[in-house]
Design an enzyme around this catalytic site. Structure first.
Site, PDB file in Angstrom:
ATOM      1  N   TYR A 125       0.831  -1.200   0.000  1.00 39.83           N
ATOM      2  CA  TYR A 125       0.000   0.000   0.000  1.00 39.83           C
ATOM      3  C   TYR A 125       0.867   1.251   0.000  1.00 39.83           C
ATOM      4  O   TYR A 125       2.034   1.228   0.409  1.00 39.83           O
ATOM      5  CB  TYR A 125      -0.948   0.018   1.204  1.00 39.83           C
ATOM      6  CG  TYR A 125      -0.262   0.169   2.547  1.00 39.83           C
ATOM      7  CD1 TYR A 125      -0.050   1.429   3.107  1.00 39.83           C
ATOM      8  CD2 TYR A 125       0.176  -0.942   3.267  1.00 39.83           C
ATOM      9  CE1 TYR A 125       0.569   1.580   4.340  1.00 39.83           C
ATOM     10  CE2 TYR A 125       0.798  -0.807   4.505  1.00 39.83           C
ATOM     11  CZ  TYR A 125       0.994   0.460   5.033  1.00 39.83           C
ATOM     12  OH  TYR A 125       1.612   0.595   6.255  1.00 39.83           O
ATOM     13  N   CYS A 126       0.296   2.346  -0.496  1.00 35.75           N
ATOM     14  CA  CYS A 126       0.939   3.657  -0.435  1.00 35.75           C
ATOM     15  C   CYS A 126      -0.167   4.705  -0.331  1.00 35.75           C
ATOM     16  O   CYS A 126      -1.318   4.368  -0.065  1.00 35.75           O
ATOM     17  CB  CYS A 126       1.848   3.895  -1.646  1.00 35.75           C
ATOM     18  SG  CYS A 126       0.997   3.870  -3.240  1.00 35.75           S
ATOM     19  N   THR A 127       0.144   5.964  -0.560  1.00 40.28           N
ATOM     20  CA  THR A 127      -0.823   7.035  -0.334  1.00 40.28           C
ATOM     21  C   THR A 127      -2.018   6.958  -1.273  1.00 40.28           C
ATOM     22  O   THR A 127      -3.169   6.919  -0.841  1.00 40.28           O
ATOM     23  CB  THR A 127      -0.146   8.412  -0.494  1.00 40.28           C
ATOM     24  OG1 THR A 127       0.997   8.467   0.352  1.00 40.28           O
ATOM     25  CG2 THR A 127      -1.106   9.526  -0.123  1.00 40.28           C
ATOM     26  N   ILE A 150      -4.189   4.454   0.467  1.00 41.20           N
ATOM     27  CA  ILE A 150      -4.752   4.764   1.789  1.00 41.20           C
ATOM     28  C   ILE A 150      -5.942   5.707   1.663  1.00 41.20           C
ATOM     29  O   ILE A 150      -6.923   5.591   2.409  1.00 41.20           O
ATOM     30  CB  ILE A 150      -3.668   5.389   2.696  1.00 41.20           C
ATOM     31  CG1 ILE A 150      -2.515   4.413   2.890  1.00 41.20           C
ATOM     32  CG2 ILE A 150      -4.255   5.796   4.042  1.00 41.20           C
ATOM     33  CD1 ILE A 150      -1.278   5.055   3.494  1.00 41.20           C
TER      34      ILE A 150
END
Length: 552
Positions: free
Chosen positions: A213-215, A244
């Site tokens: 996952y990342c932003t 996210i």
């Protein structure tokens, strides 16, 4: 895809809601070079259309796609989305969110939300040379926020590994945490450091269900492709669709995400919608350790100048200015007091500075043969100069270069730049990079050599044991002391065939050093890489290090 807001406006389709400030985040991997006008044409279109709509923020127009973080009124941002779709960019996940305004004016400026900046780049996001050839289209399958949440909830202990693809200054204020699932959080400063981190975690990742996952998703596209390319045992990879941001829309109470989401706009961070900001603080002050997660003070690490969490009381403590370190610097605290590697078999690390209108990547290409022949003894680390020239594909070290604009993504706004004139920012950048060493020497070409001379004349670069300056010159605007420089130096330059830097200027640079050796060649504006020439360079490095603090 039409933009989907994170939070309802409560005002219908017009009036106050449409004039309210918002933030738009999106990316699209596609072959931009095949479009009419290519990258330059798209950059010009972005500049004209966004300025007409009154938008601010950052846009990267790359060969492999676009990546944008924009601010403006909700109405203008929606119009921009419509314009993108009309231009043929279909299937984009436009993430539109209301903004509560800038955290403060300094945050607005450092995030680039005080103006519009459209930059031409080679890649949407770069994993660095270690991941050359990795394509986003080879990335892992996407899981919706609901499926991602469900799989975490049902995971059996030891079977699943969560991988946070973001940098340390992001993950310190929030990350996924789920009982029975291990979360790996790289202590990286930049995305380009992710491949090296992944290499060190191979045992923990092999054979596991890897959930990334990342932003907002853009980095996971490339990072998941890199993980999959690591070979057998790394096929079972998935990525969180929409990152996210989309997850917190689906789970406004936070779900398995604990803390706040670091964002690259003037807000700095965003809390889950149904959680009060003060109730989701997981970060801690680097000075005293109290719960704290605001980057409003824009405090910086005492070594590398990375963003650092310092509460107001610690920020007022002047003794912490050089003592408080970020997590990455703490992890790197394995260097001897004289700056040399503890392991005597470690290669000599040399920081490389490119010339005018070059980049780290192009200079690396021009010195590829030299690097190959030095690899048994030295490791060359290349960095970009701080100023982007017109078009955004070439760089400079001096603020006086035509069309020079400071690259906001390097995080240089808070660096101290006393003296050294137009090279001040460049010198500060080099000093910062040296703290990420250890580096024993610098290899600098042309304008990069001028930066080194100016820094040494100002009393800087004290951690070095040698410099190698090729086709260099003394910058006439930097301001210099007449006292000879004591650091051992090797000067490489040609004769009359160098049309960019006459050999007389390189000789004048050599005369600034009390301890110097000159290697001449018959060519032009380049560094020779023949076996005999590289042998002379290696012999000089070994001889110099043997005379300074114990050799290699």
């Amino acid at each position: 895809m039409a933009p989907v807001e994170t939070t309802p406006t409560g005002e219908g389709d017009g009036g106050v809601a449409e004039s309210q400030e918002g933030v738009l985040l999106y990316y699209k991997y596609t072959d931009v070079t095949s479009l009419t006008g290519g990258r330059e044409g798209l950059r010009i279109w972005y500049e004209m259309s966004c300025l007409e709509l009154g938008l601010v923020g950052r846009v990267r127009v790359a060969k492999d796609g676009v990546n944008a973080t924009l601010g403006g009124s909700l109405q203008s941002l929606r119009r921009h989305c419509d314009q993108m779709e009309a231009k043929g960019f279909e299937g984009i996940d436009f993430k539109l969110d209301r903004s509560h305004g800038a955290l403060n004016e300094r945050t607005r400026a450092e995030s680039g939300f005080d103006r519009l900046r459209v930059q031409e780049t080679d890649e949407v996001v770069s994993l660095g040379p270690r991941a050359a050839g990795i394509l986003a289209k080879e990335g892992a399958p996407h899981l919706s926020p609901e499926d991602f949440h469900r799989e975490l909830s049902d995971a059996k202990e030891g079977e699943v590994v969560l991988v946070d693809v973001r940098n340390v200054y992001e993950s310190r204020i929030g990350k996924f945490q789920c009982e029975g699932v291990k979360t790996l959080v790289p202590e990286t400063r930049t995305f380009a450091q992710f491949p090296r981190w992944a290499d060190t975690r191979e045992r923990e990742l092999r054979g596991k269900r890897i959930m990334m996952y990342c932003t907002g998703g853009v980095r996971c596209e490339k990072a998941s492709a890199f993980i999959k390319a690591m070979g057998d045992g790394f096929e079972n990879v998935v990525q969180l669709k929409g990152g996210i941001q989309r997850y917190l829309e689906s789970f406004p109470e936070g779900g398995h995400y604990k803390g706040k989401n670091f964002v690259f706009d003037s807000r700095s961070s965003v809390s889950p919608r149904l959680v009060r900001p003060e109730d989701c603080t997981v970060g801690r002050c680097a000075g005293c350790g109290v719960p704290y997660d605001s980057n409003g003070l824009r405090a910086r690490c005492g070594r590398c100048r990375l963003l650092l969490l310092l509460c107001e009381a610690c920020a007022r403590d002047e003794t912490l200015d050089t003592r408080a370190l970020c997590e990455a610097c703490c992890a790197e605290a394995r260097v001897t007091s004289d700056g040399a590697p503890q392991d005597p078999q470690t290669k000599v690390r040399i920081l490389c500075l490119h010339g005018f209108r070059q980049t780290a990547r192009s200079f690396g290409g021009r010195t590829a043969k030299l690097r190959k022949r030095l690899r048994g003894t030295a490791e060359l680390i290349y960095i970009d100069g701080p100023y982007l020239l017109a078009g955004g594909t070439r760089r400079a070290w001096s603020s006086e270069a035509d069309g020079a604009e400071l690259d906001p993504e390097l995080g240089l706004e808070g660096l101290q730049t006393e003296g050294q004139g137009p090279l001040a920012i460049g010198i500060a950048l080099v000093e910062r990079e040296l703290t990420r060493g250890p580096f024993l020497g610098i290899l600098a070409f042309s304008e990069g050599a001028a930066v080194v001379e100016a820094a040494l004349s100002g009393g800087g670069l004290r951690c070095l044991r040698f410099v190698i300056l090729a086709s260099g010159f003394v910058d006439g605007n930097a301001g210099h002391d007449s006292i000879p420089l004591e650091l051992p130096s090797l000067h490489i330059f040609g004769g009359d065939k160098d049309r960019q830097v006459p050999h007389q200027r390189s000789e004048a640079l050599a005369d600034r050093f009390a301890s110097r050796k000159i290697l001449r060649h018959e060519g032009g504006h380049f560094i020779p890489s023949s076996k005999s020439y590289v042998a002379d360079i290696l012999a000089w490095i070994r001889e110099t290090l043997s005379k300074t603090r114990g050799g290699l």
